[in-house]
Design a protein around this motif. Structure first.
Motif, PDB file in Angstrom:
ATOM      1  N   TYR A  56      35.135  37.213  49.014  1.00 16.34           N
ATOM      2  CA  TYR A  56      34.037  36.516  48.343  1.00 16.34           C
ATOM      3  C   TYR A  56      33.565  37.286  47.117  1.00 16.34           C
ATOM      4  N   SER A  77      30.154  38.614  63.412  1.00 14.09           N
ATOM      5  CA  SER A  77      30.574  37.321  62.863  1.00 14.09           C
ATOM      6  C   SER A  77      30.123  36.256  63.852  1.00 14.09           C
ATOM      7  N   MET A 112      27.278  38.538  59.488  1.00  8.56           N
ATOM      8  CA  MET A 112      28.121  38.493  58.301  1.00  8.56           C
ATOM      9  C   MET A 112      27.680  37.371  57.368  1.00  8.56           C
ATOM     10  N   ALA A 164      34.405  38.675  53.478  1.00  7.65           N
ATOM     11  CA  ALA A 164      33.292  39.200  52.693  1.00  7.65           C
ATOM     12  C   ALA A 164      33.790  39.889  51.430  1.00  7.65           C
ATOM     13  N   TRP A 212      26.129  38.454  54.272  1.00  9.41           N
ATOM     14  CA  TRP A 212      26.995  39.054  53.257  1.00  9.41           C
ATOM     15  C   TRP A 212      27.808  38.025  52.484  1.00  9.41           C
ATOM     16  N   MET A 213      27.984  36.853  53.070  1.00  7.73           N
ATOM     17  CA  MET A 213      28.796  35.836  52.404  1.00  7.73           C
ATOM     18  C   MET A 213      28.278  34.461  52.823  1.00  7.73           C
TER      19      MET A 213
END
Length: 275
Positions: free
Chosen positions: A252, A190, A147, A249, A150-151
Motif C-alpha cells: 500500500y 489482521s 492492521m 501494508a 495501517w492500510m
C-alpha cells in the motif's frame, strides 16, 4: 513482569472486553503465569459473572465491572472507581472493540461515532485516567489495534479511522511517558476468529448480515494471546503479523494503486460488485 512477586506487592491487571474472545484468552494466558488481581471490564454482566466464577475456581483474585465503553459517562465512572480502589495498575489491556461492515456512503454518523468512541476514545480516556496508577507501578499499556490502522480495508472506513487514530496517539504517548517508566505495546492483528466480526454493525446500526472478506490468515484468540504475552515478556513495543496482511501494508505504501486494485477484487462481494 515478574510472576514471583511477593503477595504484598500483588499486581493489578485491568482488561477491557474481557468476557470473551481475545480479552478472555489474554486473561487466561496471564492468569496461568502471574499472581495478580484481575479487573475484568465488559458490557455483558452475565458473561462477566461466568468468567468471575471460572477464575475464582482457579484461585485467582478478580473484580468485574459491567461498562458500556461507548458511554463516556460510564467510562468516567469506571475510571473513578478504579482510581479509588487501586493505587497501582501494572497492566492495562485496551482490548474492547467494535467494527462495522458497511460502505462509508451508507453508514450513519451514529455508527461512525460509536466505532470511534469504543476503539479510540475509551482506550485514551482509560489510559489518561489511570496514568497515576500506571506510573506508580511502572506499568504497561497494551492496545489491541489492527492492521486496518495501517492500510485501508474496504467496508470498514470508520474502523480504519479509529485504529489509525489509536496508533498515532499511542506512538506519541509512548515517547512522552518513557521517562515515567510507563511502557506501551501496540498489537496489530489482521483477522481473528472473535465475536467482534460476528457482532459487526451494519450502516444503520443493526447487525451486519453479509459474510466478511478477509486478508491473511484468520487466527484463534488463544494464538494471539500467546503472541501478546511473549511480546510483553520480551519488552517489545509493537507486534505485527507475519503474513500477507503485513506484505499488503508495505505494498500500500510502495504501490497504492496496485494494492487498492487487488483490494477491490478481494472485497467485491462487500462492495456489491461482480468480478
Amino acid at each position: 513482569m515478574d510472576k514471583n512477586q511477593p503477595e504484598n506487592l500483588q499486581k493489578t491487571f485491568v482488561i477491557t472486553g474481557a468476557a470473551e474472545g481475545l480479552g478472555w484468552a489474554i486473561t487466561l494466558c496471564l492468569a496461568k503465569k502471574y499472581r495478580a488481581e484481575f479487573v475484568l471490564v465488559d458490557i455483558s454482566t452475565e458473561k462477566l459473572r461466568q468468567r468471575e466464577a471460572q477464575l475464582r475456581a482457579l484461585d485467582v483474585r478478580v473484580r468485574i465491572y459491567t461498562v458500556d465503553l461507548s458511554n463516556y459517562l460510564a467510562v468516567e465512572e469506571l475510571v473513578e472507581s478504579l482510581r479509588n480502589e487501586y493505587s497501582r495498575v501494572d497492566l492495562l489491556v485496551n482490548n474492547a472493540g467494535i467494527t462495522h461492515r458497511s460502505l462509508s456512503s451508507q453508514t450513519s454518523s451514529t455508527v461512525i461515532r460509536k466505532v470511534m468512541v469504543v476503539n479510540y476514545h475509551a482506550p485514551v480516556e482509560l489510559t489518561q485516567g489511570l496514568f497515576a496508577g500506571l506510573k506508580a507501578a511502572s506499568g504497561c499499556v497494551v492496545n489491541i489495534s489492527s492492521m486496518a490502522g495501517w492500510m485501508p480495508v474496504l467496508g470498514r472506513a470508520g474502523y480504519c479511522a479509529a485504529k489509525s487514530a489509536l496508533h498515532q496517539y499511542f506512538e506519541v504517548f509512548r515517547e512522552e511517558v518513557r521517562n515515567d517508566g510507563v511502557s506501551v505495546l501496540m498489537v496489530y492483528p489482521s483477522f481473528l476468529a472473535t465475536a467482534i466480526e460476528q457482532n459487526a454493525l451494519a450502516g444503520d446500526g443493526g447487525q451486519a448480515r453479509h459474510q466478511r472478506s478477509t486478508v491473511g490468515a484468520v487466527r484463534s484468540p488463544e494464538w494471539m494471546a500467546n503472541q501478546i504475552l511473549t511480546s510483553l515478556e520480551k519488552g517489545r513495543e509493537r507486534w505485527f503479523p507475519k503474513d500477507i496482511s503485513l506484505i499488503g501494508a508495505y505494498l500500500y505504501r510502495l504501490a497504492p494503486t496496485t494494492f487498492l486494485k487487488q483490494l477491490r477484487r478481494r472485497f467485491r462481494m462487500e462492495l456489491g460488485t461482480t468480478p
